[in-house]
Design a protein around this motif. Structure first.
Motif, PDB file in Angstrom:
ATOM      1  N   MET A 183       0.823  -1.200   0.000  1.00  0.00           N
ATOM      2  CA  MET A 183       0.000   0.000   0.000  1.00  0.00           C
ATOM      3  C   MET A 183       0.864   1.259   0.000  1.00  0.00           C
ATOM      4  N   HIS A 184       1.944   1.230   0.803  1.00  0.00           N
ATOM      5  CA  HIS A 184       2.839   2.380   0.885  1.00  0.00           C
ATOM      6  C   HIS A 184       3.491   2.658  -0.470  1.00  0.00           C
ATOM      7  N   GLN A 185       3.858   1.589  -1.182  1.00  0.00           N
ATOM      8  CA  GLN A 185       4.492   1.754  -2.496  1.00  0.00           C
ATOM      9  C   GLN A 185       3.518   2.391  -3.496  1.00  0.00           C
ATOM     10  N   LYS A 186       2.236   2.015  -3.434  1.00  0.00           N
ATOM     11  CA  LYS A 186       1.248   2.596  -4.344  1.00  0.00           C
ATOM     12  C   LYS A 186       1.062   4.084  -4.065  1.00  0.00           C
ATOM     13  N   LYS A 187       0.991   4.470  -2.777  1.00  0.00           N
ATOM     14  CA  LYS A 187       0.863   5.888  -2.432  1.00  0.00           C
ATOM     15  C   LYS A 187       2.086   6.660  -2.907  1.00  0.00           C
ATOM     16  N   GLN A 188       3.249   6.064  -2.768  1.00  0.00           N
ATOM     17  CA  GLN A 188       4.482   6.722  -3.221  1.00  0.00           C
ATOM     18  C   GLN A 188       4.451   6.913  -4.735  1.00  0.00           C
ATOM     19  N   ARG A 189       3.994   5.897  -5.458  1.00  0.00           N
ATOM     20  CA  ARG A 189       3.901   6.023  -6.920  1.00  0.00           C
ATOM     21  C   ARG A 189       2.911   7.114  -7.322  1.00  0.00           C
ATOM     22  N   ILE A 190       1.812   7.220  -6.600  1.00  0.00           N
ATOM     23  CA  ILE A 190       0.808   8.249  -6.902  1.00  0.00           C
ATOM     24  C   ILE A 190       1.424   9.632  -6.732  1.00  0.00           C
ATOM     25  N   TRP A 191       2.162   9.846  -5.644  1.00  0.00           N
ATOM     26  CA  TRP A 191       2.834  11.129  -5.430  1.00  0.00           C
ATOM     27  C   TRP A 191       3.888  11.375  -6.499  1.00  0.00           C
ATOM     28  N   GLU A 192       4.635  10.329  -6.868  1.00  0.00           N
ATOM     29  CA  GLU A 192       5.644  10.478  -7.920  1.00  0.00           C
ATOM     30  C   GLU A 192       4.989  10.830  -9.248  1.00  0.00           C
ATOM     31  N   LEU A 193       3.860  10.190  -9.556  1.00  0.00           N
ATOM     32  CA  LEU A 193       3.126  10.524 -10.785  1.00  0.00           C
ATOM     33  C   LEU A 193       2.716  11.989 -10.779  1.00  0.00           C
ATOM     34  N   LEU A 194       2.162  12.446  -9.666  1.00  0.00           N
ATOM     35  CA  LEU A 194       1.752  13.846  -9.564  1.00  0.00           C
ATOM     36  C   LEU A 194       2.938  14.770  -9.804  1.00  0.00           C
ATOM     37  N   LEU A 195       4.057  14.508  -9.147  1.00  0.00           N
ATOM     38  CA  LEU A 195       5.228  15.381  -9.269  1.00  0.00           C
ATOM     39  C   LEU A 195       5.832  15.338 -10.675  1.00  0.00           C
ATOM     40  N   VAL A 196       5.922  14.147 -11.254  1.00  0.00           N
ATOM     41  CA  VAL A 196       6.484  14.021 -12.608  1.00  0.00           C
ATOM     42  C   VAL A 196       5.612  14.772 -13.610  1.00  0.00           C
ATOM     43  N   PHE A 197       4.296  14.610 -13.509  1.00  0.00           N
ATOM     44  CA  PHE A 197       3.421  15.283 -14.465  1.00  0.00           C
ATOM     45  C   PHE A 197       3.286  16.775 -14.178  1.00  0.00           C
ATOM     46  N   LEU A 198       3.470  17.201 -12.941  1.00  0.00           N
ATOM     47  CA  LEU A 198       3.565  18.638 -12.661  1.00  0.00           C
ATOM     48  C   LEU A 198       4.779  19.216 -13.392  1.00  0.00           C
ATOM     49  N   LYS A 199       5.900  18.506 -13.317  1.00  0.00           N
ATOM     50  CA  LYS A 199       7.122  18.959 -13.997  1.00  0.00           C
ATOM     51  C   LYS A 199       6.929  18.972 -15.514  1.00  0.00           C
ATOM     52  N   ILE A 200       6.372  17.905 -16.052  1.00  0.00           N
ATOM     53  CA  ILE A 200       6.139  17.828 -17.501  1.00  0.00           C
ATOM     54  C   ILE A 200       5.179  18.937 -17.937  1.00  0.00           C
ATOM     55  N   GLY A 218      -3.871   6.897  -9.608  1.00  0.00           N
ATOM     56  CA  GLY A 218      -2.738   7.306 -10.439  1.00  0.00           C
ATOM     57  C   GLY A 218      -3.187   8.134 -11.628  1.00  0.00           C
ATOM     58  N   ALA A 219      -4.298   7.740 -12.240  1.00  0.00           N
ATOM     59  CA  ALA A 219      -4.843   8.500 -13.375  1.00  0.00           C
ATOM     60  C   ALA A 219      -5.235   9.898 -12.923  1.00  0.00           C
ATOM     61  N   THR A 220      -5.846   9.989 -11.761  1.00  0.00           N
ATOM     62  CA  THR A 220      -6.244  11.295 -11.229  1.00  0.00           C
ATOM     63  C   THR A 220      -5.030  12.160 -10.937  1.00  0.00           C
ATOM     64  N   ALA A 221      -4.032  11.588 -10.284  1.00  0.00           N
ATOM     65  CA  ALA A 221      -2.821  12.342  -9.935  1.00  0.00           C
ATOM     66  C   ALA A 221      -2.097  12.827 -11.187  1.00  0.00           C
ATOM     67  N   ALA A 222      -1.934  11.961 -12.175  1.00  0.00           N
ATOM     68  CA  ALA A 222      -1.232  12.343 -13.402  1.00  0.00           C
ATOM     69  C   ALA A 222      -2.006  13.417 -14.163  1.00  0.00           C
TER      70      ALA A 222
END
Length: 185
Positions: free
Chosen positions: A1-18, A80-84
């Motif tokens: 579960m922790h890994q999925k939350k981390q990926r969601i945050w990473e998706l948000l940050l990566v797509f914010l940068k993009i 993840g779709a929402t965050a991205a």
């Protein structure tokens, strides 16, 4: 579960940068999405990128939003779709809101005109890179080259509606696959 939350945050940050540092729309984002998701994070493959681009072009809406949504879903489901999606849209929304207030006053400045000219040239380079990357990743056979040239001619020369051309390419691809599978049986 922790890994999925981390990926969601990473998706948000990566797509914010993009979303914040890409000019020229969705097609200009494709090389950045590819670098981040395939090369850096290794969350998806080259083939996945081609599929995501094809689906993103074929569904209604901006390609950048569609691609972010599909990548996010592939990596971390609905969250993840929402965050991205939020990540890729939020910077553009903020930038456009700020520019709408000041651009009419600045657009007459020669430096601003030159900056926009430079941005257009840079976007063209990004689009060409995305085109070459996708071309090198695609299967190359006579049918695919014929479809590519026909689609280009229909859009660039005959100025046909791109949706009609995409639908025609999809139908041609399905018919080709059905005929090819029929000859194997």
């Amino acid at each position: 579960m922790h890994q999925k939350k981390q990926r969601i945050w990473e998706l948000l940050l990566v797509f914010l940068k993009i979303g914040a540092f890409t000019f020229g729309g969705g097609y200009a984002m494709i090389p950045l999405i590819q670098r981040e998701m395939v090369d850096n994070k290794k969350w998806i493959s080259e083939k996945d990128i081609l599929d995501i681009v094809a689906i993103s072009e074929s569904t209604p809406g901006p390609i950048a939003v569609n691609a972010a949504t599909f990548v996010g879903y592939h990596v971390a489901g609905v969250a993840g779709a929402t965050a991205a999606t939020v990540g890729v849209v939020l910077p553009a929304f903020c930038i456009i809101a700020c520019l709408a207030a000041i651009l009419p006053k600045l657009e007459q400045l020669r430096a601003v005109q030159y900056a926009f000219w430079g941005i257009r040239v840079g976007v063209l380079a990004l689009l060409l890179r995305a085109l070459l990357t996708m071309y090198h990743s695609c299967q190359k056979h006579v049918f695919a080259v014929c479809i590519m040239l026909a689609a280009f001619a229909c859009v660039a020369i005959l100025q046909m509606n791109t949706i009609v051309v995409l639908l025609g390419c999809a139908v041609a691809g399905v018919l080709y696959t059905v005929a090819k599978e029929g000859t194997r049986s």
